[in-house]
Write a protein that holds these residues in place. Structure first.
Motif, PDB file in Angstrom:
ATOM      1  N   MET A 188       0.615  -1.119   0.560  1.00 40.64           N
ATOM      2  CA  MET A 188      -0.282   0.320   0.152  1.00 40.64           C
ATOM      3  C   MET A 188       0.813   1.136   0.077  1.00 40.64           C
ATOM      4  O   MET A 188       0.281   2.144  -0.336  1.00 40.64           O
ATOM      5  N   ASP A 189       2.017   0.922   0.959  1.00 37.29           N
ATOM      6  CA  ASP A 189       2.858   2.782   0.770  1.00 37.29           C
ATOM      7  C   ASP A 189       3.398   2.291  -0.905  1.00 37.29           C
ATOM      8  O   ASP A 189       3.392   3.747  -1.557  1.00 37.29           O
ATOM      9  N   ARG A 218       2.378   6.057  -2.665  1.00 38.62           N
ATOM     10  CA  ARG A 218       3.549   7.122  -3.413  1.00 38.62           C
ATOM     11  C   ARG A 218       3.105   7.158  -4.351  1.00 38.62           C
ATOM     12  O   ARG A 218       4.178   8.402  -5.034  1.00 38.62           O
ATOM     13  N   SER A 219       3.026   6.572  -5.198  1.00 38.86           N
ATOM     14  CA  SER A 219       2.493   7.196  -6.745  1.00 38.86           C
ATOM     15  C   SER A 219       2.181   8.629  -7.510  1.00 38.86           C
ATOM     16  O   SER A 219       1.255   8.471  -7.909  1.00 38.86           O
ATOM     17  N   LEU A 220       0.761   8.324  -6.381  1.00 41.49           N
ATOM     18  CA  LEU A 220       0.214   9.456  -6.367  1.00 41.49           C
ATOM     19  C   LEU A 220       0.331  11.306  -6.348  1.00 41.49           C
ATOM     20  O   LEU A 220       1.210  10.948  -5.823  1.00 41.49           O
ATOM     21  N   GLN A 221      -0.644  11.631  -6.520  1.00 46.31           N
ATOM     22  CA  GLN A 221      -0.352  13.785  -6.755  1.00 46.31           C
ATOM     23  C   GLN A 221      -0.336  14.116  -4.360  1.00 46.31           C
ATOM     24  O   GLN A 221      -0.575  13.388  -3.857  1.00 46.31           O
ATOM     25  N   PRO A 222       0.897  14.962  -4.488  1.00 43.50           N
ATOM     26  CA  PRO A 222       1.426  15.248  -2.932  1.00 43.50           C
ATOM     27  C   PRO A 222       0.163  15.384  -2.814  1.00 43.50           C
ATOM     28  O   PRO A 222       0.566  14.939  -1.031  1.00 43.50           O
ATOM     29  N   ASN A 223      -0.679  16.051  -3.260  1.00 46.66           N
ATOM     30  CA  ASN A 223      -2.030  16.209  -1.740  1.00 46.66           C
ATOM     31  C   ASN A 223      -2.590  15.203  -1.465  1.00 46.66           C
ATOM     32  O   ASN A 223      -2.870  15.152   0.101  1.00 46.66           O
ATOM     33  N   VAL A 224      -3.307  13.918  -2.515  1.00 50.58           N
ATOM     34  CA  VAL A 224      -3.966  12.655  -2.027  1.00 50.58           C
ATOM     35  C   VAL A 224      -2.513  11.426  -1.115  1.00 50.58           C
ATOM     36  O   VAL A 224      -3.204  11.010  -0.433  1.00 50.58           O
ATOM     37  N   LYS A 225      -0.994  11.904  -1.188  1.00 50.45           N
ATOM     38  CA  LYS A 225      -0.411  10.511  -1.246  1.00 50.45           C
ATOM     39  C   LYS A 225      -0.465  11.127   0.672  1.00 50.45           C
ATOM     40  O   LYS A 225      -0.533  10.715   1.300  1.00 50.45           O
ATOM     41  N   LYS A 258      -3.075   8.069   7.091  1.00 49.21           N
ATOM     42  CA  LYS A 258      -4.298   6.718   6.992  1.00 49.21           C
ATOM     43  C   LYS A 258      -3.604   5.585   7.690  1.00 49.21           C
ATOM     44  O   LYS A 258      -3.767   4.925   8.344  1.00 49.21           O
ATOM     45  N   LEU A 259      -2.905   5.428   6.605  1.00 42.54           N
ATOM     46  CA  LEU A 259      -2.419   3.622   6.225  1.00 42.54           C
ATOM     47  C   LEU A 259      -1.146   4.124   7.881  1.00 42.54           C
ATOM     48  O   LEU A 259      -1.172   2.498   8.578  1.00 42.54           O
ATOM     49  N   ARG A 260      -0.522   5.035   8.327  1.00 44.93           N
ATOM     50  CA  ARG A 260       0.400   4.901   9.661  1.00 44.93           C
ATOM     51  C   ARG A 260      -0.144   4.867  10.432  1.00 44.93           C
ATOM     52  O   ARG A 260      -0.633   3.352  11.515  1.00 44.93           O
ATOM     53  N   GLU A 261      -1.956   5.581  10.782  1.00 49.07           N
ATOM     54  CA  GLU A 261      -2.584   4.710  12.134  1.00 49.07           C
ATOM     55  C   GLU A 261      -2.999   3.209  11.517  1.00 49.07           C
ATOM     56  O   GLU A 261      -3.275   3.056  12.977  1.00 49.07           O
ATOM     57  N   TYR A 262      -3.804   2.788  10.043  1.00 49.75           N
ATOM     58  CA  TYR A 262      -4.009   1.508  10.053  1.00 49.75           C
ATOM     59  C   TYR A 262      -2.933   0.667  10.609  1.00 49.75           C
ATOM     60  O   TYR A 262      -3.431   0.011  11.150  1.00 49.75           O
TER      61      TYR A 262
END
Length: 81
Positions: free
Chosen positions: A1-2, A6-13, A19-23
């Motif tokens: 998932m990381d 990482r391949s998305l736009q900076p604001n979405v990333k 959220k990933l860190r929280e999960y």
């Protein structure tokens, strides 16, 4: 998932990585709690097994008619006669 985030736009990333860190944190907390409860349950199961075997030993000792118990019963009967 990381890698996907990482391949998305900076604001979405940024949002998705947060959220990933929280999960991941939640998952680690749940794993720790599971291990703690599993350990407590296994300790309780071991305790129950020991108590059951102890009760079985005690019951077999009573029903086996050990000489000591028979002597005690005869002594008590003799006192009341």
């Amino acid at each position: 998932m990381d890698l996907e985030a990482r391949s998305l736009q900076p604001n979405v990333k940024a949002v998705l990585l947060a959220k990933l860190r929280e999960y991941k944190s939640d998952l680690n907390n749940l794993k720790s709690e599971h291990n703690r409860l599993a350990s407590a349950n296994s300790n309780q199961a071991a305790r129950d097994d020991l108590l059951e075997s102890g009760m079985a030993d005690a019951m077999s000792g009573i029903s086996s008619g050990s000489p000591h118990l028979e002597f005690e019963e005869q002594s008590v009967d003799a006192e009341f006669m």
